[in-house]
Every structure is written in C-alpha cells, then in structure tokens.
Design an enzyme around this catalytic site. Structure first.
Site, PDB file in Angstrom:
ATOM      1  N   ILE A  29     -17.006 -25.348  25.312  1.00  0.00           N
ATOM      2  CA  ILE A  29     -15.705 -25.557  24.676  1.00  0.00           C
ATOM      3  C   ILE A  29     -15.694 -27.006  24.203  1.00  0.00           C
ATOM      4  CG2 ILE A  29     -13.208 -25.658  25.005  1.00  0.00           C
ATOM      5  CD1 ILE A  29     -13.414 -23.598  27.169  1.00  0.00           C
ATOM      6  N   ASP A  30     -15.173 -27.240  23.013  1.00  0.00           N
ATOM      7  CA  ASP A  30     -15.121 -28.603  22.475  1.00  0.00           C
ATOM      8  C   ASP A  30     -14.436 -29.558  23.441  1.00  0.00           C
ATOM      9  OD1 ASP A  30     -16.325 -27.689  20.182  1.00  0.00           O
ATOM     10  OD2 ASP A  30     -14.468 -27.598  19.021  1.00  0.00           O
ATOM     11  N   MET A  31     -14.842 -30.824  23.384  1.00  0.00           N
ATOM     12  CA  MET A  31     -14.324 -31.831  24.297  1.00  0.00           C
ATOM     13  C   MET A  31     -12.795 -31.905  24.269  1.00  0.00           C
ATOM     14  SD  MET A  31     -14.635 -35.952  24.553  1.00  0.00           S
ATOM     15  CE  MET A  31     -13.648 -36.106  23.112  1.00  0.00           C
TER      16      MET A  31
END
Length: 135
Positions: free
Chosen positions: A55-57
């Site tokens: 999952i993106d930061m």
C-alpha cells in the site's frame, strides 16, 4: 521497535499470517530514505517479512502479511490468480469524476489498473470505491 510501529494495529492473527491496519506515513517496503516500513516491523516482530502486497506510503488500509514462508507463497499465488481482491474506499478531491471508470498508471515497468465507482458526491469531493486490478 521504533515508536511509529505502535500505530500498526493487528486486526487478525493466526500462526501463519496476520492482517494489519497500516497507517499512513509508514512504507510497505524498506525505503531508500530510511523511513520505517511494514517489512521491518514484520522482521522485528516475527523474524520473517512475508509481505504479500503493498500500500502506498501515504495510504492507510488493511494488509495481509505472511508470518511463514509457505503461507507467503500461498497468499502470493492467490493474489496473482485473482482469488484475493483488493478494494479500497477513498475521498477524491474534485467533482468532475465520472460515475465509474478506471485509472491506468505506469508502475515498475508495467501498467497499474484500478477500477472505481462513485458512491457519493459532495460539493467539493467524491467518495469512491476502488478495486485494484493490477499494481
């Protein structure tokens, strides 16, 4: 363990895998910038970093992580075969979004595709459901 790891909540756990709620500002994988990551948290906690997806930061959400190598292989195969879905809900700033559609963006020399549908419209934003097809 770094104090930012206290923000990672365990939602479900059994001997072979764990479901966590990853908060924003923690990377899924180790970063070049040296920020804390889910991989490091898994390694510190279980001695194994069975990251199945990312999952993106800047994004929060549930992640399924393997605690043992055999489960990592099984979960990865299920994800690749489309038997595990990844669906998110998000608020998108702006109102010009069509009722449904898809986003396509380059990602790691491939193309990532996400399908979305608007669940509710607000004066300056849309509440959407997004299903990741690839990426």
């Amino acid at each position: 363990m770094p104090s930012t790891y206290s923000a990672i909540n365990i939602i479900y756990e059994d001997p072979s895998f764990v479901v966590i709620n990853k908060p924003p500002l923690i990377d899924s994988q180790n970063s070049k910038e040296g920020r804390n990551s889910v991989v490091e948290w898994l390694q510190d906690r279980y001695g194994f970093s069975g990251l199945v997806h990312r999952i993106d930061m800047g994004t929060s959400g549930l992640m399924v992580c393997a605690k043992i190598e055999t489960m990592a292989a099984k979960l990865t195969k299920l994800l690749q075969d489309g038997k595990i879905g990844r669906t998110y809900q998000a608020i998108v700033i702006g109102t010009k979004l069509p009722d449904s559609g898809e986003f396509r963006e380059p990602l790691d020399e491939k193309e990532a595709c996400s399908r979305y549908r608007v669940l509710k419209r607000f004066p300056n934003a849309c509440f959407v459901e997004v299903e990741l097809e690839t990426g």
